[in-house]
Design an enzyme around this catalytic site. Sequence first.
Site, PDB file in Angstrom:
ATOM      1  N   GLU A  80      60.809  -0.644  41.517  1.00  0.00           N
ATOM      2  CA  GLU A  80      59.679   0.296  41.511  1.00  0.00           C
ATOM      3  C   GLU A  80      60.093   1.647  40.942  1.00  0.00           C
ATOM      4  OE1 GLU A  80      56.669   0.888  41.807  1.00  0.00           O
ATOM      5  OE2 GLU A  80      55.675  -0.549  43.115  1.00  0.00           O
ATOM      6  N   ASP A  81      59.120   2.359  40.407  1.00  0.00           N
ATOM      7  CA  ASP A  81      59.393   3.714  39.916  1.00  0.00           C
ATOM      8  C   ASP A  81      59.402   4.720  41.060  1.00  0.00           C
ATOM      9  OD1 ASP A  81      56.648   3.361  40.375  1.00  0.00           O
ATOM     10  OD2 ASP A  81      56.002   4.227  38.473  1.00  0.00           O
ATOM     11  N   ASP A 107      55.263   6.439  47.185  1.00  0.00           N
ATOM     12  CA  ASP A 107      54.593   7.657  47.635  1.00  0.00           C
ATOM     13  C   ASP A 107      53.986   7.339  49.014  1.00  0.00           C
ATOM     14  OD1 ASP A 107      53.378  10.147  47.561  1.00  0.00           O
ATOM     15  OD2 ASP A 107      51.818   9.569  46.153  1.00  0.00           O
ATOM     16  N   PHE A 137      54.093  16.314  42.418  1.00  0.00           N
ATOM     17  CA  PHE A 137      53.678  15.291  41.464  1.00  0.00           C
ATOM     18  C   PHE A 137      54.597  15.356  40.251  1.00  0.00           C
ATOM     19  CE2 PHE A 137      51.253  13.111  38.240  1.00  0.00           C
ATOM     20  CZ  PHE A 137      50.863  11.981  38.950  1.00  0.00           C
ATOM     21  N   ARG A 139      54.952   9.556  29.962  1.00  0.00           N
ATOM     22  CA  ARG A 139      55.891   8.481  30.333  1.00  0.00           C
ATOM     23  C   ARG A 139      57.152   8.522  29.484  1.00  0.00           C
ATOM     24  NH1 ARG A 139      53.088   4.853  33.662  1.00  0.00           N
ATOM     25  NH2 ARG A 139      50.898   4.471  33.164  1.00  0.00           N
TER      26      ARG A 139
HETATM   27  P1  IMP Z   1      51.708   4.646  46.574  1.00  0.00           P
HETATM   28  O1  IMP Z   1      50.852   3.440  46.702  1.00  0.00           O
HETATM   29  O2  IMP Z   1      51.026   5.883  47.100  1.00  0.00           O
HETATM   30  O3  IMP Z   1      53.108   4.503  47.123  1.00  0.00           O
HETATM   31  O4  IMP Z   1      51.809   4.980  45.036  1.00  0.00           O
HETATM   32  C1  IMP Z   1      52.608   4.314  44.166  1.00  0.00           C
HETATM   33  C2  IMP Z   1      52.168   4.554  42.752  1.00  0.00           C
HETATM   34  O5  IMP Z   1      51.480   5.806  42.579  1.00  0.00           O
HETATM   35  C3  IMP Z   1      53.384   4.643  41.864  1.00  0.00           C
HETATM   36  O6  IMP Z   1      53.812   3.365  41.414  1.00  0.00           O
HETATM   37  C4  IMP Z   1      52.919   5.551  40.759  1.00  0.00           C
HETATM   38  O7  IMP Z   1      52.249   4.804  39.777  1.00  0.00           O
HETATM   39  C5  IMP Z   1      51.917   6.475  41.421  1.00  0.00           C
HETATM   40  N1  IMP Z   1      52.535   7.759  41.822  1.00  0.00           N
HETATM   41  C6  IMP Z   1      52.816   8.188  43.061  1.00  0.00           C
HETATM   42  N2  IMP Z   1      53.381   9.411  43.037  1.00  0.00           N
HETATM   43  C7  IMP Z   1      53.466   9.749  41.719  1.00  0.00           C
HETATM   44  C8  IMP Z   1      53.979  10.913  41.025  1.00  0.00           C
HETATM   45  O8  IMP Z   1      54.501  11.898  41.604  1.00  0.00           O
HETATM   46  N3  IMP Z   1      53.878  10.876  39.674  1.00  0.00           N
HETATM   47  C9  IMP Z   1      53.338   9.832  38.989  1.00  0.00           C
HETATM   48  N4  IMP Z   1      52.859   8.742  39.590  1.00  0.00           N
HETATM   49  C10 IMP Z   1      52.926   8.698  40.947  1.00  0.00           C
END
Ligand code: IMP
Length: 187
Positions: free
Chosen positions: A106-107, A110, A159, A172
């Site tokens: 995963e990248d 959050d 962010f 990206r």
């Molecule tokens: P989660 O479901 O809230 O954990 O979000 C995961 C996804 O939200 C990641 O795979 C990203 O695509 C996007 N995301 C969450 N935080 C960021 C950020 O700081 N920058 C860019 N994308 C984010």
Amino acid sequence: MGRPPTNLHADVAEVLLDEERIRAKVLELGERISADYAGRELTLVSVLKGSLPFMADLMRAIHLPLTIDLMEVSSYGGAATETSGLVRIIKDLSASIDGRDALLVEDIIDTGLTLNYLLRYLRGKNPASLRICTLLDKPARRLVEIPVDYVGFTIPDQFVVGYGLDYGEHYRNLRYVGVLRPEVYST
Ligand code: IMP
């Protein structure tokens, strides 16, 4: 999709992780994973599109025989910088992970909602094991408990863009991870 930025670097308030730090961390993760999975049937599963650069670098830092697979998901609704937890699978796995040791690449984690959904989905595919490797972890905003096995960097609640991460599908291609100027997403 947002309006194209005129100057990618100018929209970044601060470089959080430069190219060199990312490279060193990816090599370190690759070594750990290589040691942990020696002799096993490793499949790296990455989630498009944000994990693309990380996956490309990490797979080359792992010196074991392995296979890769790619999924793409999108989350419904929510503001541009938030996730809703309602996940739609746009591209599924192309091969079975039944009996294999799957490592989800995963990248960023959050709230954890996207990953929580993916974990449940992938567990249903009967892998021998399922672990998570994320480049970035933002624990401040976590809504669901997720067992993360490999974390590159724990970052503050800001962010970020670059090294695969986007805002409105842009940024990206930055080689570093930087904090996006709030003016960019508040206007
Ligand atoms: P989660 O479901 O809230 O954990 O979000 C995961 C996804 O939200 C990641 O795979 C990203 O695509 C996007 N995301 C969450 N935080 C960021 C950020 O700081 N920058 C860019 N994308 C984010």
